[in-house]
Scaffold this active site. Structure first.
Site, PDB file in Angstrom:
ATOM      1  N   TYR A   1      -2.168  -8.065  -8.010  1.00  0.00           N
ATOM      2  CA  TYR A   1      -2.092  -6.641  -8.349  1.00  0.00           C
ATOM      3  C   TYR A   1      -1.205  -6.431  -9.558  1.00  0.00           C
ATOM      4  O   TYR A   1      -1.510  -5.629 -10.434  1.00  0.00           O
ATOM      5  CB  TYR A   1      -1.547  -5.838  -7.163  1.00  0.00           C
ATOM      6  CG  TYR A   1      -2.615  -5.366  -6.232  1.00  0.00           C
ATOM      7  CD1 TYR A   1      -3.338  -6.276  -5.467  1.00  0.00           C
ATOM      8  CD2 TYR A   1      -2.942  -4.025  -6.117  1.00  0.00           C
ATOM      9  CE1 TYR A   1      -4.336  -5.867  -4.614  1.00  0.00           C
ATOM     10  CE2 TYR A   1      -3.940  -3.594  -5.267  1.00  0.00           C
ATOM     11  CZ  TYR A   1      -4.635  -4.520  -4.513  1.00  0.00           C
ATOM     12  OH  TYR A   1      -5.629  -4.103  -3.674  1.00  0.00           O
TER      13      TYR A   1
ATOM     14  N   ASP B   1       0.852  -1.190   0.000  1.00  0.00           N
ATOM     15  CA  ASP B   1       0.000   0.000   0.000  1.00  0.00           C
ATOM     16  C   ASP B   1       0.892   1.246   0.000  1.00  0.00           C
ATOM     17  O   ASP B   1       1.816   1.338   0.813  1.00  0.00           O
ATOM     18  CB  ASP B   1      -0.892   0.009   1.254  1.00  0.00           C
ATOM     19  CG  ASP B   1      -1.858  -1.166   1.250  1.00  0.00           C
ATOM     20  OD1 ASP B   1      -2.355  -1.518   0.163  1.00  0.00           O
ATOM     21  OD2 ASP B   1      -2.116  -1.738   2.328  1.00  0.00           O
TER      22      ASP B   1
HETATM   23  C1  LIG Z   1      -2.102  -3.567  -2.477  1.00  0.00           C
HETATM   24  S1  LIG Z   1      -2.265  -5.106  -1.686  1.00  0.00           S
HETATM   25  C2  LIG Z   1      -1.126  -6.143  -2.597  1.00  0.00           C
HETATM   26  C3  LIG Z   1      -1.394  -7.601  -2.384  1.00  0.00           C
HETATM   27  C4  LIG Z   1      -0.402  -8.585  -3.046  1.00  0.00           C
HETATM   28  N1  LIG Z   1       0.937  -8.428  -2.490  1.00  0.00           N
HETATM   29  C5  LIG Z   1      -0.370  -8.432  -4.542  1.00  0.00           C
HETATM   30  O1  LIG Z   1       0.651  -7.959  -5.071  1.00  0.00           O
HETATM   31  O2  LIG Z   1      -1.337  -8.801  -5.204  1.00  0.00           O
HETATM   32  C6  LIG Z   1      -1.358  -4.823  -0.169  1.00  0.00           C
HETATM   33  C7  LIG Z   1      -1.661  -5.849   0.909  1.00  0.00           C
HETATM   34  O3  LIG Z   1      -0.799  -5.628   2.003  1.00  0.00           O
HETATM   35  C8  LIG Z   1      -1.524  -5.808   3.212  1.00  0.00           C
HETATM   36  N2  LIG Z   1      -0.807  -5.052   4.266  1.00  0.00           N
HETATM   37  C9  LIG Z   1      -0.570  -3.719   4.281  1.00  0.00           C
HETATM   38  N3  LIG Z   1       0.094  -3.368   5.396  1.00  0.00           N
HETATM   39  C10 LIG Z   1       0.284  -4.523   6.111  1.00  0.00           C
HETATM   40  C11 LIG Z   1       0.882  -4.804   7.362  1.00  0.00           C
HETATM   41  N4  LIG Z   1       1.411  -3.837   8.113  1.00  0.00           N
HETATM   42  N5  LIG Z   1       0.906  -6.079   7.793  1.00  0.00           N
HETATM   43  C12 LIG Z   1       0.342  -7.083   7.047  1.00  0.00           C
HETATM   44  N6  LIG Z   1      -0.263  -6.857   5.857  1.00  0.00           N
HETATM   45  C13 LIG Z   1      -0.289  -5.604   5.389  1.00  0.00           C
HETATM   46  C14 LIG Z   1      -2.901  -5.250   2.896  1.00  0.00           C
HETATM   47  O4  LIG Z   1      -3.891  -5.737   3.790  1.00  0.00           O
HETATM   48  C15 LIG Z   1      -3.094  -5.731   1.465  1.00  0.00           C
HETATM   49  O5  LIG Z   1      -3.701  -7.001   1.411  1.00  0.00           O
END
Ligand SMILES: C[S@@+](CC[C@H](N)C(=O)[O-])C[C@H]1O[C@@H](n2cnc3c(N)ncnc32)[C@H](O)[C@@H]1O
Length: 219
Positions: A192, A117
Site C-alpha cells: 500500500y 483500514d
Molecule cells: C489496507 S490493508 C494494508 C496491508 C499492508 N499492511 C500494506 O501496508 O500493504 C489492511 C490489511 O489489514 C487487514 N486487517 C484489518 N483488520 C484486521 C484485523 N482485525 N485482524 C487481522 N487483519 C486485519 C486487512 O484484511 C487488510 O489486509
C-alpha cells in the site's frame, strides 16, 4: 480495496508450516519456539511484503504476521515460501480481536500497524486497530519497553490515533508527517505504501512507548 478470492489460499494456509494453527497454545512460548530474544508482530500484514522483508533484514528478531483475510494471508504465506526468509518467523491467519489470547503478558516487544483500514464511519470506529479497545490489549501483551510503530497515508486516521494513544496514556516517542522524505532503508516499504508514494502522498508515521506498567509494584 476488496480482494478477489483466491481458491488455492485455503489449502495453502491449512498446510503451510509457517502458519501457527493453534496460536493460543503458543502464548508465553513464542520466543522459545522461534529461538529469538526479541519478538515483533505485524497486524494486518496484507500480502506480506513487510513481514517477509523485515524478517530478511532482521533475522535475529522473531517476526509474526497477522492477517484475517484468507486471500491476502495466502499471498503472504506464498511470498514467504517463495522468497529467501528467516527461520524466526510465524504467521497467524486470524482476526487481531483475539490477540490477547495469542500472547502472554509482556511477551511482545513491538507491534507494527502498516496502512491499517481507516474505517471512516463513526459506527465502525471500534474496528480501527488504534481504537482504545485494541490499545488495552496491546498494552497487556507488550513488554515494559514495548512500542507500537504505525504508518499510514490517512491523515484522519493518523489524527484519531494520536488522540487515542494520548488518551490511553501512551508516550509519543517519535512522529513524522512525511516519513519517506528521507530514505529509510531500515524499514521495508509495504504494498500500500508504494502506491501512495507513487502518487506523491506523504506517509505519516509515529512510534509510541507503552504506558508504564505497574505489575511489579507492591500492593
Ligand atoms: C489496507 S490493508 C494494508 C496491508 C499492508 N499492511 C500494506 O501496508 O500493504 C489492511 C490489511 O489489514 C487487514 N486487517 C484489518 N483488520 C484486521 C484485523 N482485525 N485482524 C487481522 N487483519 C486485519 C486487512 O484484511 C487488510 O489486509
Amino acid at each position: 480495496m476488496r480482494m478477489r478470492k483466491l481458491k488455492w489460499a485455503h489449502n495453502l494456509l491449512m498446510q503451510a508450516e509457517v502458519v501457527a494453527h493453534e496460536p493460543a497454545q503458543l502464548a508465553g512460548r513464542w520466543k522459545q519456539q522461534l529461538n529469538c530474544e526479541t519478538l515483533h508482530v505485524e497486524i494486518g500484514c496484507g500480502k506480506g511484503d513487510y513481514w517477509v522483508g523485515m524478517g530478511v533484514l532482521y533475522p535475529q528478531i522473531g517476526w509474526i504476521g497477522i492477517e484475517k483475510n484468507e486471500s491476502a494471508a495466502g499471498l503472504s504465506v506464498r511470498k514467504f515460501e517463495e522468497s529467501m526468509h528467516s527461520e524466526a518467523m510465524s504467521f497467524i491467519w486470524g482476526d487481531a480481536e483475539q490477540i490477547d489470547a495469542w500472547f502472554e503478558t509482556g511477551e511482545v516487544d513491538a507491534i507494527h500497524l502498516n496502512f491499517s483500514d481507516p474505517w471512516p464511519k463513526k459506527r465502525t470506529t471500534k474496528r480501527r486497530l488504534s481504537n482504545s479497545r485494541f490499545l488495552k490489549k496491546y498494552e497487556r501483551i507488550l513488554s515494559d519497553k514495548g512500542q507500537i510503530i504505525m504508518k499510514t497515508d490517512n491523515s484522519a486516521l493518523f489524527e484519531y490515533s494520536l488522540l487515542e494513544f494520548a488518551a490511553e496514556g501512551w508516550e509519543l516517542y517519535d512522529v513524522s508527517v512525511d516519513f519517506r522524505r528521507e530514505p529509510h532503508d531500515e524499514d521495508v516499504i509495504t504494498e500500500y505504501e508504494r502506491r501512495f508514494m507513487e502518487k506523491g502522498q506523504p506517509i505519516y508515521r509515529a512510534i509510541w512507548n507503552v504506558p508504564s506498567h505497574n505489575h511489579d509494584l507492591p500492593e
